[in-house]
Design a protein around this motif. Structure first.
Motif, PDB file in Angstrom:
ATOM      1  N   SER A 324       9.380   1.185   1.159  1.00  0.00           N
ATOM      2  CA  SER A 324      10.442   1.614   2.073  1.00  0.00           C
ATOM      3  C   SER A 324      11.836   1.220   1.592  1.00  0.00           C
ATOM      4  O   SER A 324      12.830   1.538   2.241  1.00  0.00           O
ATOM      5  CB  SER A 324      10.197   1.012   3.471  1.00  0.00           C
ATOM      6  N   ASP A 325      11.896   0.533   0.464  1.00  0.00           N
ATOM      7  CA  ASP A 325      13.183   0.034  -0.045  1.00  0.00           C
ATOM      8  C   ASP A 325      13.435   0.578  -1.449  1.00  0.00           C
ATOM      9  O   ASP A 325      13.477  -0.162  -2.428  1.00  0.00           O
ATOM     10  CB  ASP A 325      13.189  -1.494  -0.034  1.00  0.00           C
ATOM     11  N   ALA A 326      13.605   1.898  -1.540  1.00  0.00           N
ATOM     12  CA  ALA A 326      13.816   2.538  -2.844  1.00  0.00           C
ATOM     13  C   ALA A 326      15.114   2.083  -3.493  1.00  0.00           C
ATOM     14  O   ALA A 326      15.182   1.864  -4.710  1.00  0.00           O
ATOM     15  CB  ALA A 326      13.808   4.056  -2.686  1.00  0.00           C
ATOM     16  N   SER A 327      16.177   1.936  -2.686  1.00  0.00           N
ATOM     17  CA  SER A 327      17.458   1.506  -3.255  1.00  0.00           C
ATOM     18  C   SER A 327      17.383   0.070  -3.754  1.00  0.00           C
ATOM     19  O   SER A 327      17.969  -0.277  -4.793  1.00  0.00           O
ATOM     20  CB  SER A 327      18.566   1.634  -2.205  1.00  0.00           C
ATOM     21  N   GLY A 328      16.638  -0.773  -3.031  1.00  0.00           N
ATOM     22  CA  GLY A 328      16.455  -2.147  -3.465  1.00  0.00           C
ATOM     23  C   GLY A 328      15.699  -2.227  -4.780  1.00  0.00           C
ATOM     24  O   GLY A 328      15.980  -3.087  -5.631  1.00  0.00           O
ATOM     25  N   LYS A 331      18.113  -1.447  -7.611  1.00  0.00           N
ATOM     26  CA  LYS A 331      18.998  -2.591  -7.855  1.00  0.00           C
ATOM     27  C   LYS A 331      18.273  -3.691  -8.630  1.00  0.00           C
ATOM     28  O   LYS A 331      18.830  -4.309  -9.540  1.00  0.00           O
ATOM     29  CB  LYS A 331      19.506  -3.134  -6.517  1.00  0.00           C
ATOM     30  N   THR A 332      17.006  -3.923  -8.262  1.00  0.00           N
ATOM     31  CA  THR A 332      16.209  -4.954  -8.942  1.00  0.00           C
ATOM     32  C   THR A 332      15.998  -4.603 -10.406  1.00  0.00           C
ATOM     33  O   THR A 332      16.154  -5.448 -11.300  1.00  0.00           O
ATOM     34  CB  THR A 332      14.843  -5.113  -8.241  1.00  0.00           C
ATOM     35  N   LEU A 333      15.646  -3.335 -10.664  1.00  0.00           N
ATOM     36  CA  LEU A 333      15.432  -2.894 -12.046  1.00  0.00           C
ATOM     37  C   LEU A 333      16.714  -2.989 -12.867  1.00  0.00           C
ATOM     38  O   LEU A 333      16.707  -3.452 -14.015  1.00  0.00           O
ATOM     39  CB  LEU A 333      14.909  -1.452 -12.056  1.00  0.00           C
ATOM     40  N   SER A 334      17.813  -2.557 -12.281  1.00  0.00           N
ATOM     41  CA  SER A 334      19.094  -2.568 -12.990  1.00  0.00           C
ATOM     42  C   SER A 334      19.537  -3.997 -13.304  1.00  0.00           C
ATOM     43  O   SER A 334      19.996  -4.277 -14.420  1.00  0.00           O
ATOM     44  CB  SER A 334      20.150  -1.861 -12.134  1.00  0.00           C
ATOM     45  N   LYS A 350       6.420   2.625 -11.509  1.00  0.00           N
ATOM     46  CA  LYS A 350       5.729   3.877 -11.250  1.00  0.00           C
ATOM     47  C   LYS A 350       5.007   3.749  -9.916  1.00  0.00           C
ATOM     48  O   LYS A 350       4.157   2.878  -9.747  1.00  0.00           O
ATOM     49  CB  LYS A 350       4.731   4.190 -12.369  1.00  0.00           C
ATOM     50  N   ASN A 351       5.383   4.620  -8.985  1.00  0.00           N
ATOM     51  CA  ASN A 351       4.812   4.561  -7.633  1.00  0.00           C
ATOM     52  C   ASN A 351       4.979   3.168  -7.020  1.00  0.00           C
ATOM     53  O   ASN A 351       4.068   2.639  -6.381  1.00  0.00           O
ATOM     54  CB  ASN A 351       3.336   4.973  -7.640  1.00  0.00           C
ATOM     55  N   PHE A 352       6.142   2.578  -7.271  1.00  0.00           N
ATOM     56  CA  PHE A 352       6.526   1.269  -6.737  1.00  0.00           C
ATOM     57  C   PHE A 352       5.696   0.117  -7.312  1.00  0.00           C
ATOM     58  O   PHE A 352       5.710  -0.980  -6.773  1.00  0.00           O
ATOM     59  CB  PHE A 352       6.469   1.256  -5.203  1.00  0.00           C
TER      60      PHE A 352
END
Length: 363
Positions: A324-328, A331-334, A350-352
């Protein structure tokens, strides 16, 4: 005139060279090489790719020269036994056997294979053996034996195998067939100091039990727990045992697989010996602990607790991220990718499911 003379001389030399080359080719074509002309060392190198039965099926009865090599004492043989009728294929003999694999799947539970005649045996592998059979085999005097592999549910009795049955073995692989590794109490006089230096456990073990385990293997140099791994024993731990654990002094290689999603980074640190030089961390952790595993500060702290001999830490870890936290997630990956400390790693999603592979090392 002088230039023309030099040109003619050069042409004569070239023609002579071509003539000699053709003559040599004719002489070589007259030489008949035979397979028997290969040296014994080359044959032994070739034979090393075959087990005993395959070796006989492929090379026996070709000619007397090759057959004599098959019977040579210097030729090491790896033999697989799949039934109770042990038969060494001719022309091999028991003194050549250095590696033996026995599958007890189709052998009576009360029967064992007599291996006492294999005096040069260095490596022994068992599949589906039971504890009674293993105990009886341990009584054989195999002075050259240095490695044992056991793939059986009885492999879960780790202390019995290492300290009672085979205390003089240097290298061991124990596959408990997905059973939990257990610690059973024995009388003090039954237990001998294990000489094992390299141990691989394939299965699950509780963190507190692993902390107790180190005292039984004082000579251990390399330790791996894979395909299962370490878990925290639900939500409680024996704090006293873990905080007072004493690692083997020469333990320099550790591969820890995390199999429990509640394994915090702080408890991972407690699994690492200060003398470690090479460290591999694999497995999966809970999403609640993900930030701790992605923190360069935590990894730097872990490294600082180790000696300056630590070369690198290899990572192959994963964790699910909150869908539910795609934007988070982005940010974590970046943030991870921009951190120069993790420049030798790759983080993917991949698929969270986040995976991190690569290595980190002290700066």
């Amino acid at each position: 005139m002088e230039l023309r003379k030099r040109s003619l001389t050069r042409q004569i030399d070239i023609d002579n060279s071509k003539y000699k080359s053709k003559k040599q080719k004719k002489n070589f074509s007259k030489i008949k090489s035979q397979i028997e002309d290969l040296s014994g060392e080359i044959w032994f190198e070739l034979f090393a790719y075959f087990d005993g039965q395959s070796l006989i099926n492929s090379f026996s009865k070709l000619n007397t020269s090759i057959e004599s090599l098959l019977n040579d004492y210097r030729l090491p043989i790896h033999l697989n036994i799949l039934c109770s009728n042990i038969l060494i294929p001719y022309p091999l003999n028991s003194n050549q056997i250095i590696s033996l694999k026995i599958d007890y799947s189709h052998i009576n539970n009360n029967q064992i294979i007599d291996i006492s005649s294999f005096v040069r045996l260095r490596s022994l592998s068992f599949i589906s053996i039971n504890d009674q059979q293993l105990e009886r085999i341990s009584k054989y005097s195999l002075n050259n034996l240095c490695q044992i592999s056991i793939e059986s549910t009885c492999a879960k009795f780790i202390i019995k195998i290492i300290s009672i049955y085979f205390p003089n073995i240097n290298r061991m692989i124990l596959n408990s067939m997905q059973k939990e590794f257990l610690f059973k109490t024995f009388l003090h006089h039954q237990i001998k100091i294990s000489q094992i230096e390299k141990l691989t456990l394939n299965g699950r073990i509780k963190l507190a039990k692993l902390a107790r385990f180190w005292s039984f293997v004082p000579n251990l140099r390399s330790f791996s727990i894979i395909n299962g791994g370490v878990h925290q024993c639900d939500y409680w731990m024996d704090e006293y045992i873990i905080s007072h654990q004493k690692f083997p002094s020469n333990l320099s290689f550790i591969h820890i697989n995390i199999c429990d999603e509640d394994m915090s980074f702080s408890n991972l640190e407690r699994l690492i010996s200060k003398n470690v030089r090479y460290l591999i961390i694999s497995g999966s952790m809970a999403d609640d602990d993900l930030d701790d595993y992605l923190s360069s500060t935590n990894w730097i702290r872990l490294m600082s607790h180790c000696s300056n001999k630590l070369y690198r830490i290899k990572l192959d870890i994963s964790s699910y991220f909150d869908p539910s936290d795609a934007s988070g997630l982005q940010k974590t990956l970046s943030k991870f990718r921009k951190n120069p400390f993790f420049r030798n790693t790759i983080i993917q999603s991949k698929n969270f499911l986040i995976t991190i592979k690569g290595y980190i090392q002290p700066t």
